[in-house]
Each structure stands twice: as C-alpha cells, then as structure tokens.
Design a protein around this motif. Sequence first.
Motif: not given
Lengths: 94, 559
Positions: A29, A32-33, A36-37, A40, A51, A55, B66-68, B70, B137, B187, B194-199
Amino acid sequence: MKKPTFIIFIILFLIVALSLARVVVSNNLSITGVTLLKLENQLNSYKIENSNLREKLLSVTSLSYISSESSQLGFVESKNSFTLTKPLPLAIKQ
Amino acid sequence: MIWRYRAILLILIGIFCLIIVRLFYWQVVKTSELSLLGQSQYGRAIKVLPQRGEIKTSDSFPIATNKISYLVFANPKEIKDKEKNSLILSHALDVDRASVSAKLSLDKFWVPLKSGIDTLEKEKISKLNLPGVGFEKQFLRFYPEASMAAHLLGFVGKDEAGGDKGYFGIEGYYDRLLRGKEQTAIQIHDALGRPILSRANENSKETRGSNLILNINRSIQYIAEEKLKKGIERYGASGGLVGIMDPKTGNILALSSFPSFSPSDFQDYTPNLYKNPYVSNLYEPGSTFKPLVMSSALDSKLVTPQTKCSICSGPVSVSGFDIRTWNNKYYKDNNMVGVIQHSDNVGMVFVAQKLGVDRMINYLSAFGIGETTGIDLQGEVSQSLAPKELWYPVDLATKGFGQGISITPIELLSATSAIANKGVRMEPHVVGAVEDPNGKISRIPPKILGKPISEETAKVMTEILVNAVNKGEASWTRLKGYRVAGKTGTASIPVKGHYDPNQTIASFIGFAPSDNPKFVMLVILDRPTTSIYGAETAAPIFFDIARNLLLYFGVSPSE
C-alpha cells in the motif's frame, strides 16, 4: 500438558504469519502512492502531447492554411466552369 | 444482597444508555461535520475547472477549441536571492524586470507571474530549476481558423472573479452552456502528502462544457470572407458585411463583417469592433427594401405586375417634399415590373400610397420589421416601427423606397427569405445542435415565424426580382445561365439632419436558384469610394460569391 503447548504454538504461528502478512500488505500500500503518482504524471504528459498534436493537426487542416499553401504551390482559382449535364425539363411543350 | 446486584445492573444499563446516546449524537447528528473533518485528514479538495465546450462548424471542424497553457507563479517566501531570480525570470518570461521584482518582494505565499505560457516555454523555465517557481495548468481558447467568423464567435474574456466568460456572438449567447459546471474532487494522500488513491467524486465527463455544432458551413464562410475582403479593397469601402442563409430552414450558412478583430487577441482591438454589425447596427436599407413593400401591395391585391404607375412621369411632391428617382430618369406608365427593374422611387411612392399606413404597418410587422429576429447571437437590436399616429404622408412615401426606416441587416435577410421560401419566414439560427458532455447530440429544429405573404405572391415577386437582375442596373455582372432573383440598394447616409449625397451604403440582396433557392444572401458595403452605387459595388461581390456557392451546391445552369 501436550495440548496447551500445541495451542500456544498455533497461536504464536498465527501471530507471526498475520504480522508478516500485514507488513507485506502495508508495504504494498505504501508504494502504491508512488506508482500512482508516476502513472498520473505519465498520463498527464500523454494528454499534453495529445493536445499539442491536435493543435498542430487543426492548424494544418484549417482552410486558411490550405489556401495559403495551395497558392504557394501555384494553384489558382478557376474562373471558368462547365457542366456535363443540364437539368431535364419538367414538361416539354408539344 | 439482591438490591446491590440490581443497583449495579441499573448503573450498567444507565452507562450503556449514555454510550448509545453519545454514539447516536456522533454518528447521526454530527455525521456530516465529522465526515468532513475526517476527509480533511486523509485528503484535500481539488477544484476541477471545466474545459470550455468547443464550437464546431457544420463539418464538425472546431473553429473555437481549447489548448493547454500554463500560469507561472512564485512563492516569494521560498525565493532567497530575489534580485538574481527576478533577472532570470524576467528574461525567461519576457516580462519587465521591475514588475517581476515587485511581485517577488510581496509578503505572500503565491503571486502570479505570467499566464498563457505554452508547453515549450514551460519546459525551458522548468529546466532552470528555480526555487519557489511553479506552474498551473490552464485552458486557453484556440482558433484554428484564426480570425474567421470573429464577429459570429465573440470571444472569451474574464469576469469579476477572474473566471472565463464569453462576450458577444455565440460565446456570449451560449456562455452558460459552453462554460460547464465547476467540480470538486478529493485527492486522498498518505502522511507525506503523496496520493494513495485516485481522485474520489470526480466525474471527468461533467467537467466539460457542452459543444455547439453550428449551421455555419466552413467553406461558405471562407468563400464569403475572402470575396468580401477583396471587394472592400477593390471598391475602397470602409467596411462590409455578408450574410448567407438557407431560406427553407433559417440556418445561417455564413455571416461575416469587416473591419473585424482576432478573438485570441481581442484586447488589442478597439471595443467598438467587438459588436457584430450584422445584428447590432441599424441602417437605412434603401432600395433593397422595395421588394418587401411591393410584395405587400401584390399580396393585398392592390396592384398587379401589370398595374401602371400613374405618377411616374416625373418627380412627385409629397407634403412639400420633392421625391425624385435615383438617376432623375422617369418612365411614364411604368408597370410594377418596371418599377422594381428601374428601382423607381416615384413608382414605390405610388405603391406605398396604394398600400396605406395600416396595411404597410401590418405587412412590415409580419415580415418581422421593427422587432428582433430571435437569432441566437448576443447583441441583436431592432428599432420598433413608429406608431400609426406618427406616420405622416411623407413618411409613408419615403418608407416605400427604404428611406426613413432603420433596420438591421439580419432583419432584411430574414424578411427577404420569406419571398424565397414560398412566403414562409423562418427564424434565423446559427447553432444547429448541442452536444452535451456525455456525447448526446440534441438538434435544434427549424422554427416558422410566420407567413407574411401567400405562395402565389412570393412566386410573382420572385419573377419580378429575376427580371430586375436580368434587365436592371446590375445586369452587367449577373450570372449567365442561372436564374437569380435580386435587388440592388444604394442608401444615402443621414448626417446632421440631411442625406450626404457622396456617402452611401451600397447593398445587394438576392437568392438563387430562384425556383428552388439554396441560399439568400445580403451584401452590404459601407461608403464605397470607387462608385456610390450598389449595382457597381455590392452586386459584383454578390454574384462572385453566388457563382462559387452554386458550384459548391452542384447546381447546373438552367438557361
């Protein structure tokens, strides 16, 4: 006296086994973070690339771009047109 | 002894009851509050800004997407050597050094430095590894066809809260639909953040605005804009407009006007260019108004095409005002076909007087004159018709040939489309369908606004207009082989209470092929200098575009 020793052994074994299982699960566990990071971040970079490519694609398929490119290549607007067929009359006067 | 047991039992029951009550308080009464508290410990709320919906032409090409990009921000508290970093940042961002330095000196945790940075620039700045500098972004509006249909689209600016907001045109009219709903996602993170599960709670489909699919045909829009631009240059006009509509459905196929602006750099243009003159500017239509008055008189059986004009032998005096023809030529016993062919003002005075004030008001109202057409563009205006009591004899006479009445180009286009569509007037519409974030497409059906004239009258009027094209002032530029119905217009511009004879609005309205119209088009040139007449300026542009459109629609010559 044999019986309690066996039970104690079983209990101790279970404690050790479950502790180990907990360590393994917790370890999984906790990393996993990080995975996952990474995923992502990878997904985001693909999205950004997608994108940017979209364009570029839209820019080169725009009529203004096609028109300027075609005139550079020497294409000119045709002022004359011809038709192969004429529409048939609805009724022919006898 | 028994009473002691009972007392202990009662005390224990009491304690359990208290625990149950407390648990009920926490788990039922305080549930949402504690849930939020828990949530704040394991996760953080993230604002998910919706991506603005796209605007697509009828061929599904996104002309506004749309374009990305920053936003570069800094945390001044993390930046130690402010002078050195402000120098590096000002070079990298191409911003004034003093401005960066001032922002970095603020006692804040977050200051924006520059927005609208593209991916390449972002990567360059990232490689500098500057402490306390980050990126956010954003989505920026992108127009693959550059300034095509700028007035029609409008632009996206900022509202009071700094959020995106559409102004003018489609962006303004359909802003809420395009904008979508702002979402919040949670989140979930570990002790180190640090993220441990998706949103959680995130529904990515709902974070988009709806897409709009226009009736605008990209090819026709391009043709119209190119021809109009060349026409404005050739005839030395200060501006011009073209509107093309399908008379059977009311679908707007193209709408263009110059001078224009670039929606992506709207702030570089003067605000008076933002308005779409096709729906927001009033003008005197001049002779292009005559078909409406003539068809009203034909429909009410007050005149026939053969009716002879009894006052057409010379100038006519109404309430002390002399009314002349545009070229001072007079045709005695001219019939109604000739009146339109020669664009005879005196002949139209004859028709207007036959019609009378009541019928004139009723017919013009049925044609939609004096009211907005209902086109789905922001900023449409109209000038109401004057009440009956204020119609003096000279007003009736001059309105008969399109003077002393102010309308928008879209009003005239919509009214004339009724003649092209068997007397039925359709509501002009720019958006043909809406695609929601789930991909469901809802079509917008054509809407009938009324039937100002009968089918027979529309046919007769069409023949009169075909004759006007073939034998009138603009016959030199007509399309040979095609039956085109149309009318020229040369309207003087009212300046300080009188008409300036050297400054005109030249126009041409028509539809083709006359028997089964594929389009109705109105071309307007503002103050052309090579010639003041519509027949010599707006008409050639009309026929140039019409030739391309007939080829585009695959219509063979019929004559």
